[in-house]
Enzyme design. Structure first.
Site, PDB file in Angstrom:
ATOM      1  N   HIS A  91      43.662  37.444  28.769  1.00  0.00           N
ATOM      2  CA  HIS A  91      43.003  38.191  29.852  1.00  0.00           C
ATOM      3  C   HIS A  91      41.658  38.762  29.387  1.00  0.00           C
ATOM      4  O   HIS A  91      41.396  39.962  29.524  1.00  0.00           O
ATOM      5  CB  HIS A  91      43.910  39.296  30.409  1.00  0.00           C
ATOM      6  CG  HIS A  91      43.548  39.704  31.812  1.00  0.00           C
ATOM      7  ND1 HIS A  91      44.458  40.049  32.773  1.00  0.00           N
ATOM      8  CD2 HIS A  91      42.331  39.813  32.418  1.00  0.00           C
ATOM      9  CE1 HIS A  91      43.834  40.377  33.904  1.00  0.00           C
ATOM     10  NE2 HIS A  91      42.519  40.242  33.702  1.00  0.00           N
ATOM     11  N   ARG A 133      44.430  34.763  38.530  1.00  0.00           N
ATOM     12  CA  ARG A 133      45.660  35.544  38.343  1.00  0.00           C
ATOM     13  C   ARG A 133      46.793  34.566  38.074  1.00  0.00           C
ATOM     14  O   ARG A 133      46.818  33.453  38.631  1.00  0.00           O
ATOM     15  CB  ARG A 133      45.994  36.358  39.599  1.00  0.00           C
ATOM     16  CG  ARG A 133      45.167  37.627  39.775  1.00  0.00           C
ATOM     17  CD  ARG A 133      45.449  38.674  38.701  1.00  0.00           C
ATOM     18  NE  ARG A 133      44.712  39.908  38.886  1.00  0.00           N
ATOM     19  CZ  ARG A 133      43.573  40.222  38.257  1.00  0.00           C
ATOM     20  NH1 ARG A 133      43.012  39.376  37.410  1.00  0.00           N
ATOM     21  NH2 ARG A 133      43.001  41.394  38.469  1.00  0.00           N
TER      22      ARG A 133
HETATM   23  P1  NDP Z   1      36.171  37.702  45.872  1.00  0.00           P
HETATM   24  O1  NDP Z   1      36.971  38.562  46.766  1.00  0.00           O
HETATM   25  O2  NDP Z   1      34.699  37.873  45.859  1.00  0.00           O
HETATM   26  O3  NDP Z   1      36.439  36.160  46.221  1.00  0.00           O
HETATM   27  C1  NDP Z   1      37.700  35.683  46.522  1.00  0.00           C
HETATM   28  C2  NDP Z   1      37.575  34.249  47.009  1.00  0.00           C
HETATM   29  O4  NDP Z   1      38.882  33.732  47.238  1.00  0.00           O
HETATM   30  C3  NDP Z   1      36.827  34.157  48.339  1.00  0.00           C
HETATM   31  O5  NDP Z   1      36.021  33.009  48.366  1.00  0.00           O
HETATM   32  C4  NDP Z   1      37.969  34.012  49.350  1.00  0.00           C
HETATM   33  O6  NDP Z   1      37.627  33.312  50.524  1.00  0.00           O
HETATM   34  C5  NDP Z   1      38.938  33.184  48.544  1.00  0.00           C
HETATM   35  N1  NDP Z   1      40.283  33.302  49.119  1.00  0.00           N
HETATM   36  C6  NDP Z   1      41.047  34.414  49.281  1.00  0.00           C
HETATM   37  N2  NDP Z   1      42.209  34.102  49.895  1.00  0.00           N
HETATM   38  C7  NDP Z   1      42.175  32.776  50.122  1.00  0.00           C
HETATM   39  C8  NDP Z   1      43.062  31.870  50.738  1.00  0.00           C
HETATM   40  N3  NDP Z   1      44.243  32.272  51.248  1.00  0.00           N
HETATM   41  N4  NDP Z   1      42.691  30.562  50.815  1.00  0.00           N
HETATM   42  C9  NDP Z   1      41.511  30.144  50.326  1.00  0.00           C
HETATM   43  N5  NDP Z   1      40.609  30.962  49.726  1.00  0.00           N
HETATM   44  C10 NDP Z   1      40.937  32.258  49.633  1.00  0.00           C
HETATM   45  O7  NDP Z   1      36.781  37.867  44.432  1.00  0.00           O
HETATM   46  P2  NDP Z   1      36.050  37.661  43.016  1.00  0.00           P
HETATM   47  O8  NDP Z   1      35.364  36.354  43.031  1.00  0.00           O
HETATM   48  O9  NDP Z   1      35.255  38.863  42.666  1.00  0.00           O
HETATM   49  O10 NDP Z   1      37.318  37.651  42.032  1.00  0.00           O
HETATM   50  C11 NDP Z   1      38.327  36.675  42.157  1.00  0.00           C
HETATM   51  C12 NDP Z   1      39.504  37.062  41.290  1.00  0.00           C
HETATM   52  O11 NDP Z   1      39.190  36.880  39.906  1.00  0.00           O
HETATM   53  C13 NDP Z   1      39.929  38.530  41.348  1.00  0.00           C
HETATM   54  O12 NDP Z   1      40.687  38.809  42.498  1.00  0.00           O
HETATM   55  C14 NDP Z   1      40.738  38.669  40.080  1.00  0.00           C
HETATM   56  O13 NDP Z   1      42.074  38.300  40.360  1.00  0.00           O
HETATM   57  C15 NDP Z   1      40.124  37.626  39.142  1.00  0.00           C
HETATM   58  N6  NDP Z   1      39.438  38.252  37.995  1.00  0.00           N
HETATM   59  C16 NDP Z   1      39.842  37.919  36.736  1.00  0.00           C
HETATM   60  C17 NDP Z   1      39.196  38.447  35.645  1.00  0.00           C
HETATM   61  C18 NDP Z   1      39.599  38.055  34.261  1.00  0.00           C
HETATM   62  O14 NDP Z   1      39.089  38.618  33.283  1.00  0.00           O
HETATM   63  N7  NDP Z   1      40.475  37.091  34.097  1.00  0.00           N
HETATM   64  C19 NDP Z   1      38.079  39.384  35.790  1.00  0.00           C
HETATM   65  C20 NDP Z   1      37.743  39.668  37.152  1.00  0.00           C
HETATM   66  C21 NDP Z   1      38.391  39.112  38.201  1.00  0.00           C
HETATM   67  P3  NDP Z   1      36.542  33.907  51.565  1.00  0.00           P
HETATM   68  O15 NDP Z   1      35.213  33.754  50.842  1.00  0.00           O
HETATM   69  O16 NDP Z   1      36.659  33.025  52.733  1.00  0.00           O
HETATM   70  O17 NDP Z   1      36.904  35.342  51.784  1.00  0.00           O
HETATM   71  C1  OXD Z   2      39.770  42.400  37.011  1.00  0.00           C
HETATM   72  C2  OXD Z   2      40.287  41.820  35.780  1.00  0.00           C
HETATM   73  O1  OXD Z   2      40.359  42.198  38.069  1.00  0.00           O
HETATM   74  O2  OXD Z   2      39.790  42.164  34.673  1.00  0.00           O
HETATM   75  O3  OXD Z   2      38.732  43.105  36.946  1.00  0.00           O
HETATM   76  O4  OXD Z   2      41.185  40.976  35.826  1.00  0.00           O
END
Ligand code: NDP
Ligand code: OXD
Length: 310
Positions: free
Chosen positions: A273, A225
């Site tokens: 995106h 993001r």
């Molecule tokens: P998940 O919820 O599976 O994973 C999030 C990860 O971030 C976890 O490992 C979590 O830690 C870690 N995290 C959250 N908060 C913190 C913090 N304060 N400090 C350190 N680590 C932290 O999400 P996804 O992997 O499914 O997706 C990640 C992001 O990718 C989405 O939220 C979205 O914003 C983005 N995205 C972008 C897309 C695009 O097309 N550009 C498409 C899809 C998603 P923990 O494991 O300990 O909970």
């Molecule tokens: C999602 C994205 O969050 O596309 O699914 O960014």
């Protein structure tokens, strides 16, 4: 019993999802009316994307869950009218797409492809890049997407350090957490990938202080993001050569405004995106499985923790 499933997303989403959702709901053994309009008190489930105007969830008194078509839920998780369980999207095809985007852009920078693709002077420069095993990567976020990308990069021999909120063990990846873990991961990383959700805690994870920890010339890939990075600090680090290149898929304002300096910066690549799209056939199966679970009284998959914000 016929369930009422409200599809609250854009016209384009409807065109893409109506048929796959109907097929997946039927294949899950459910009878449902999938609709774009229904009396709120009659709705059993809401399939939701932030492209929908729906903001007030309070009248949906019978709704058992709101099922997001998006993985990132920062635009809905804090909605005070949303008291129903919220499930985010974990779609195997979306994960596959993210792995391809991250690996592709990591290899572009690792191999220095631009030097040969854009070679206006026709310079014969036979210098070779190091091997992947000599190029440390930091994966910020080790959830569904970060872990899959970390594994794919590690399979190519990149030494990958993963960073998350809670401690983790993943074969082949050195896993760190907490503030000290972030500093340690960044201090060695020649490529940094940000796959964190947008929460108050993750905003500006990459800022002037943390960017200064990187080895000079490190590359940033941000498909997470826009708010994970302080834009001004990144531009300053790029201008100073502290960051060698940034490939950015997500932005604080989207579409990225035409006058934003990222568009014209020579060491920034903008992708609109598109790192990973939710794919209707596989995502529909995930949605249908959650409706099936709801009806069977089983726990929902991929339930968002409101307190954590993801
Ligand atoms: P998940 O919820 O599976 O994973 C999030 C990860 O971030 C976890 O490992 C979590 O830690 C870690 N995290 C959250 N908060 C913190 C913090 N304060 N400090 C350190 N680590 C932290 O999400 P996804 O992997 O499914 O997706 C990640 C992001 O990718 C989405 O939220 C979205 O914003 C983005 N995205 C972008 C897309 C695009 O097309 N550009 C498409 C899809 C998603 P923990 O494991 O300990 O909970
Ligand atoms: C999602 C994205 O969050 O596309 O699914 O960014």
């Amino acid at each position: 019993m016929t369930l009422t499933v409200l599809f609250a997303a854009s016209d384009a989403n409807w065109a893409e999802y109506a048929e796959p959702l109907r097929a997946a709901i039927a294949a899950a053994g459910l009878t449902a009316s999938l609709t774009r309009e229904a009396a709120p008190q009659a709705v059993d489930y809401i399939i939701y994307a932030p492209t929908s105007p729906l903001q007030d969830f309070a009248p949906y008194i019978r709704c058992k869950a709101v099922l997001s078509l998006w993985a990132g839920v920062e635009r809905i998780v804090g909605n005070p009218t949303l008291t129903q369980p919220l499930c985010r999207m974990v779609d195997p095809a979306l994960t596959e797409g993210m792995v391809e985007w991250v690996v592709g852009h990591a290899l572009r920078h690792h191999l220095g492809m631009d030097r040969h693709i854009l070679n206006p002077g026709h310079v014969w420069d036979p210098s070779c890049p190091p091997l992947a095993r000599e190029r440390p990567v930091a994966m910020l976020g080790m959830g569904e997407l970060g872990t899959a990308c970390a594994r794919a990069l590690a399979a190519l021999n990149f030494p990958v350090t993963g960073w998350s909120r809670s401690p983790k063990q993943v074969d082949g990846i050195s896993c760190l957490h907490g503030d000290a873990g972030l500093d340690q991961a960044l201090s060695q990383a020649q490529i940094v990938v940000t796959l964190l959700p947008k929460t108050p805690e993750t905003e500006n994870t990459l800022n002037a202080r943390t960017l200064a920890l990187l080895p000079k010339g490190a590359v940033i890939l941000n498909p997470g993001r826009g708010a994970l990075i302080d834009d001004d600090a990144l531009l300053a680090a790029l201008d100073a050569g502290q960051v060698g290149h940034a490939t950015l898929d997500v932005f604080r304002v989207e579409p990225l405004p035409p006058d934003h300096p990222f568009w014209s910066h020579p060491r920034v690549t903008v992708t609109p995106h598109i790192a990973a799209d939710t794919r209707a056939p596989s995502a529909s199966r995930v949605i249908a499985e959650n409706i099936r679970r709801g009806e069977a009284g089983e726990p929902f998959l991929n339930r968002v923790d409101r307190g954590r914000g993801y």
